[in-house]
Design a protein around this motif. Structure first.
Motif, mmCIF file in Angstrom:
data_model
loop_
_atom_site.group_PDB
_atom_site.id
_atom_site.type_symbol
_atom_site.label_atom_id
_atom_site.label_comp_id
_atom_site.label_asym_id
_atom_site.label_seq_id
_atom_site.Cartn_x
_atom_site.Cartn_y
_atom_site.Cartn_z
ATOM 1 N N SER A 64 23.408 4.240 22.652
ATOM 2 C CA SER A 64 22.026 4.710 21.464
ATOM 3 C C SER A 64 22.176 6.260 21.461
ATOM 4 N N TYR A 123 24.283 -7.078 29.445
ATOM 5 C CA TYR A 123 24.568 -6.364 28.266
ATOM 6 C C TYR A 123 24.620 -4.981 28.690
ATOM 7 N N ARG A 124 25.386 -4.453 27.570
ATOM 8 C CA ARG A 124 25.182 -2.685 27.638
ATOM 9 C C ARG A 124 25.373 -2.405 26.159
ATOM 10 N N GLY A 125 24.942 -1.297 25.785
ATOM 11 C CA GLY A 125 25.011 -0.643 24.395
ATOM 12 C C GLY A 125 24.997 0.992 24.603
#
Length: 367
Positions: free
Chosen positions: A70, A66-68
């Motif tokens: 912010s 997962y990567r996001g």
């Protein structure tokens, strides 16, 4: 320093600085990691899903799932979440029915070998995975497992039989390894004793949990057959209010052997052997409904008398006395977190089994 490689272990680069790193390792399950770094083209290109993070001072390795992005506190951050390379096992199911009558170690090794390393179908092979040498860890089982996910089946066995599993990665090769922690409690004299307590100055904080709301000690296990002809077995303990009962639906356990007679009919599994299959199913299920007693502790990283990964390790049995709570607990170190932030490093350990989270409780209900 964090290094990055692709899924074939080709080194791609390193992450020199970050604002936050959680590196969590577990005794009977796959570890996990979370990393927060500045948003740069280098980091975006390096920290792609599927790529692997590893450290020179640790034998665990984690792949990014997962990567996001912010912008908390007005600063752009790339957040990546990872799982141990052990979780590669969840990409395979048990391709058929397994009837085990051997040690837990041999059963687990067979599942890994036949579904990841040397499967009959070449496309199922994961060439990066190897096994360490057989250790002859005792613990006989009689168990039947059909078509389940390889990872969850092995995790269940490790939790039930108090066995550790880990990946050993050196940047070039990967091996899955089964092991048992060392007894370092005050009940033995063969190994240096490890005692964690605030009075000894090696703990900064501690949280204690003690819960038995889900505890069960008696099981009625029902297997093959219908109505009054259904085959059953029982595990019984306690009387009156101390007896806590659980029904275990084990209909998926076949009472037929893999072999056939001369007419081509499936041969019945002997009643005594099938009863043992039911009892082992019940034992595994009851292991999910234990009394939960645990300490969550923050270690004082400045103390030299007891250091994690030098004096004691994940899976070891430790002693935690707490004079104020009038508790003396000898239990296993099941999980530890290393947390790196700008203000330094913190280490948190979990000794004993904690109350399950909602996702864990739901998973237990549907199994």
């Amino acid at each position: 320093m964090l290094y990055v490689c692709d899924e074939n272990f080709n080194r791609l680069g390193m992450v020199g600085s970050f604002s936050y790193l959680l590196w969590r390792k577990k005794y009977s399950s796959a570890g996990e990691a979370e990393l927060h770094v500045d948003v740069t083209m280098k980091n975006i290109d390096l920290l792609k899903k599927g790529n692997i993070l590893f450290r020179q001072d640790d034998n665990e390795a984690m792949y990014i799932y997962y990567r996001g992005f912010s912008d908390d506190n007005g600063v752009d951050q790339l957040v990546v979440k990872c799982s141990s390379l052990l979780k590669w096992m969840d990409r395979r199911i048990l391709w058929g029915t397994y009837n085990f009558s051997e040690t837990v170690e041999s059963a687990i090794r067979q599942m890994i070998n036949e579904n990841l390393i040397n499967p009959s179908v070449a496309a199922r092979k994961i060439p990066q995975v190897q096994l360490t040498a057989l250790k002859n860890i005792t613990g006989p089982i009689t168990k039947q497992i059909s078509y389940d996910e390889v990872y969850s089946s092995i995790e269940d066995l490790c939790n039930t039989y108090d066995l550790g599993i880990r990946c050993i990665f050196d940047g070039r090769s990967l091996k899955y390894d089964l092991y048992e922690g060392t007894d370092r409690t005050i009940n033995q004299i063969e190994n240096p004793q490890i005692i964690l307590s605030k009075s000894r100055g090696n703990l900064l904080k501690r949280t204690y949990e003690d819960a038995d709301n889900d505890f069960k000690n008696t099981a009625l296990i029902a297997g093959a057959g219908e109505g009054t002809a259904r085959k059953t077995a029982t595990i019984e303990s306690g009387t009156g209010l101390s007896r806590r009962e659980l029904f275990v639906d084990a209909r998926e356990l076949s009472d037929k052997a893999d072999e056939q007679d001369e007419d081509g009919n499936a041969i019945d599994i002997p009643d005594a052997q099938y009863r043992q299959l039911l009892l082992n199913k019940g034992t595994g299920k009851l292991a999910e409904y234990v009394e939960f007693i645990s300490f969550d502790c923050e270690l004082d990283v400045t103390k030299e008398n007891t250091k994690l990964n030098r004096d004691f390790f994940l899976g070891d049995l430790l002693t935690i006395p707490d004079e104020r709570l009038n508790i003396l607990m000898n239990s296993r170190l099941l999980e530890h977190d290393e947390v790196y932030q700008k203000d330094g490093k913190s280490i948190f350990v979990k000794v004993g089994k904690s109350v399950p989270t909602l996702p864990q409780a739901l998973k237990r209900m549907v199994k």
